[in-house]
Design an enzyme around this catalytic site. Structure first.
Site, mmCIF file in Angstrom:
data_model
loop_
_atom_site.group_PDB
_atom_site.id
_atom_site.type_symbol
_atom_site.label_atom_id
_atom_site.label_comp_id
_atom_site.label_asym_id
_atom_site.label_seq_id
_atom_site.Cartn_x
_atom_site.Cartn_y
_atom_site.Cartn_z
ATOM 1 N N LYS A 65 0.821 -1.212 0.000
ATOM 2 C CA LYS A 65 0.000 0.000 0.000
ATOM 3 C C LYS A 65 0.862 1.273 0.000
ATOM 4 O O LYS A 65 2.066 1.216 0.263
ATOM 5 C CB LYS A 65 -0.933 -0.042 1.210
ATOM 6 N N TYR A 93 -12.590 -1.884 -3.097
ATOM 7 C CA TYR A 93 -13.042 -1.932 -1.698
ATOM 8 C C TYR A 93 -14.560 -1.786 -1.566
ATOM 9 O O TYR A 93 -15.053 -1.435 -0.498
ATOM 10 C CB TYR A 93 -12.307 -0.868 -0.874
ATOM 11 N N ASN A 125 -1.902 0.372 6.750
ATOM 12 C CA ASN A 125 -1.341 -0.865 7.298
ATOM 13 C C ASN A 125 -0.483 -1.661 6.317
ATOM 14 O O ASN A 125 -0.408 -2.877 6.395
ATOM 15 C CB ASN A 125 -2.454 -1.710 7.928
ATOM 16 N N HIS A 167 -2.011 -5.411 1.636
ATOM 17 C CA HIS A 167 -3.298 -6.099 1.487
ATOM 18 C C HIS A 167 -3.034 -7.574 1.242
ATOM 19 O O HIS A 167 -2.070 -7.927 0.567
ATOM 20 C CB HIS A 167 -4.068 -5.529 0.284
ATOM 21 N N GLU A 185 -9.638 -10.520 -7.287
ATOM 22 C CA GLU A 185 -8.733 -9.377 -7.107
ATOM 23 C C GLU A 185 -7.552 -9.437 -8.081
ATOM 24 O O GLU A 185 -7.139 -8.412 -8.637
ATOM 25 C CB GLU A 185 -8.251 -9.330 -5.655
HETATM 26 N N1 UDP Z 1 -9.501 -0.325 7.542
HETATM 27 C C1 UDP Z 1 -9.562 0.896 8.207
HETATM 28 N N2 UDP Z 1 -10.202 0.946 9.423
HETATM 29 C C2 UDP Z 1 -10.772 -0.153 9.999
HETATM 30 C C3 UDP Z 1 -10.701 -1.379 9.319
HETATM 31 C C4 UDP Z 1 -10.064 -1.435 8.091
HETATM 32 O O1 UDP Z 1 -9.068 1.902 7.718
HETATM 33 O O2 UDP Z 1 -11.332 -0.038 11.102
HETATM 34 C C5 UDP Z 1 -8.809 -0.398 6.222
HETATM 35 C C6 UDP Z 1 -7.439 -1.060 6.332
HETATM 36 O O3 UDP Z 1 -6.555 -0.427 5.407
HETATM 37 C C7 UDP Z 1 -7.760 -2.490 5.937
HETATM 38 C C8 UDP Z 1 -8.809 -2.266 4.842
HETATM 39 O O4 UDP Z 1 -9.588 -1.179 5.329
HETATM 40 O O5 UDP Z 1 -6.627 -3.186 5.489
HETATM 41 C C9 UDP Z 1 -9.703 -3.439 4.569
HETATM 42 O O6 UDP Z 1 -10.280 -3.865 5.790
HETATM 43 P P1 UDP Z 1 -10.384 -5.419 6.154
HETATM 44 O O7 UDP Z 1 -11.261 -5.528 7.343
HETATM 45 O O8 UDP Z 1 -10.730 -6.194 4.930
HETATM 46 O O9 UDP Z 1 -8.891 -5.757 6.636
HETATM 47 P P2 UDP Z 1 -7.746 -6.658 5.949
HETATM 48 O O10 UDP Z 1 -8.418 -7.770 5.212
HETATM 49 O O11 UDP Z 1 -6.961 -5.744 5.042
HETATM 50 O O12 UDP Z 1 -6.902 -7.147 7.094
HETATM 51 MG MG MG Z 2 -9.936 -7.727 3.813
#
Ligand code: UDP
Ligand code: MG
Length: 139
Positions: free
Chosen positions: A11, A51, A114, A117, A128
């Site tokens: 990212k 997303y 974070n 992905h 994806e």
């Molecule tokens: N995210 C965020 N706030 C939250 C949860 C998720 O900004 O409270 C963002 C973060 O960048 C995350 C992405 O949205 O990686 C997708 O969320 P998901 O729950 O799918 O997490 P992941 O699968 O990436 O661990």
């Molecule tokens: Mg996810």
């Protein structure tokens, strides 16, 4: 795409902070083979679509803004048990909760920014991967 594959993006924060090479090294060292890789920047339309599942969440607008804020690296990776093993390698969404030695523990700034992905299922890995790469770009 076979089910031993997953899809990842390094990212914008990871690229901005100079962690691209170190994260790719961790991925290769963990036994993943690169089947496609691209350095690119997402348009607002692409980020919104990628997303879409989070469209109703409060962080959606911020997430789209962040994911379009700079270049990313998109990649398709292959390994036995790729989806699950990659999620283990990257750690929990929130770096504060990520296990020691994981990519997010080492390199993520926050739950939003974070670093990386990782697809959450074989089905989404295929969707994806195909969203970012044409068949001719996938090896
Ligand atoms: N995210 C965020 N706030 C939250 C949860 C998720 O900004 O409270 C963002 C973060 O960048 C995350 C992405 O949205 O990686 C997708 O969320 P998901 O729950 O799918 O997490 P992941 O699968 O990436 O661990
Ligand atoms: Mg996810």
């Amino acid at each position: 795409m076979a089910t031993n594959r997953t899809f990842t993006m390094l990212k914008p924060d990871a690229i901005e902070n100079g962690h691209m090479g170190k994260i790719i090294d961790m991925i290769i060292d963990a036994g993943f083979a690169v089947k496609a890789m691209k350095y690119t920047q997402l348009s607002e339309e692409q980020a919104k679509k990628f997303y879409e599942v989070h469209a109703e969440r409060p962080f959606y607008g911020e997430l789209v803004e962040y994911m379009t804020s700079g270049p990313i690296v998109a990649a398709i990776l292959e390994k036995d048990n790729a989806v699950e093993d990659f999620r283990t390698l990257i750690g929990a969404t929130n770096p504060a909760e990520a296990a020691e030695g994981t990519v997010r523990k080492l390199y993520a700034e926050s739950i939003g920014r974070n670093a990386v992905h990782g697809s959450d299922s074989d089905e989404n890995a295929e969707i994806e991967g195909n969203f970012h790469f044409s068949a001719a770009e996938i090896h």
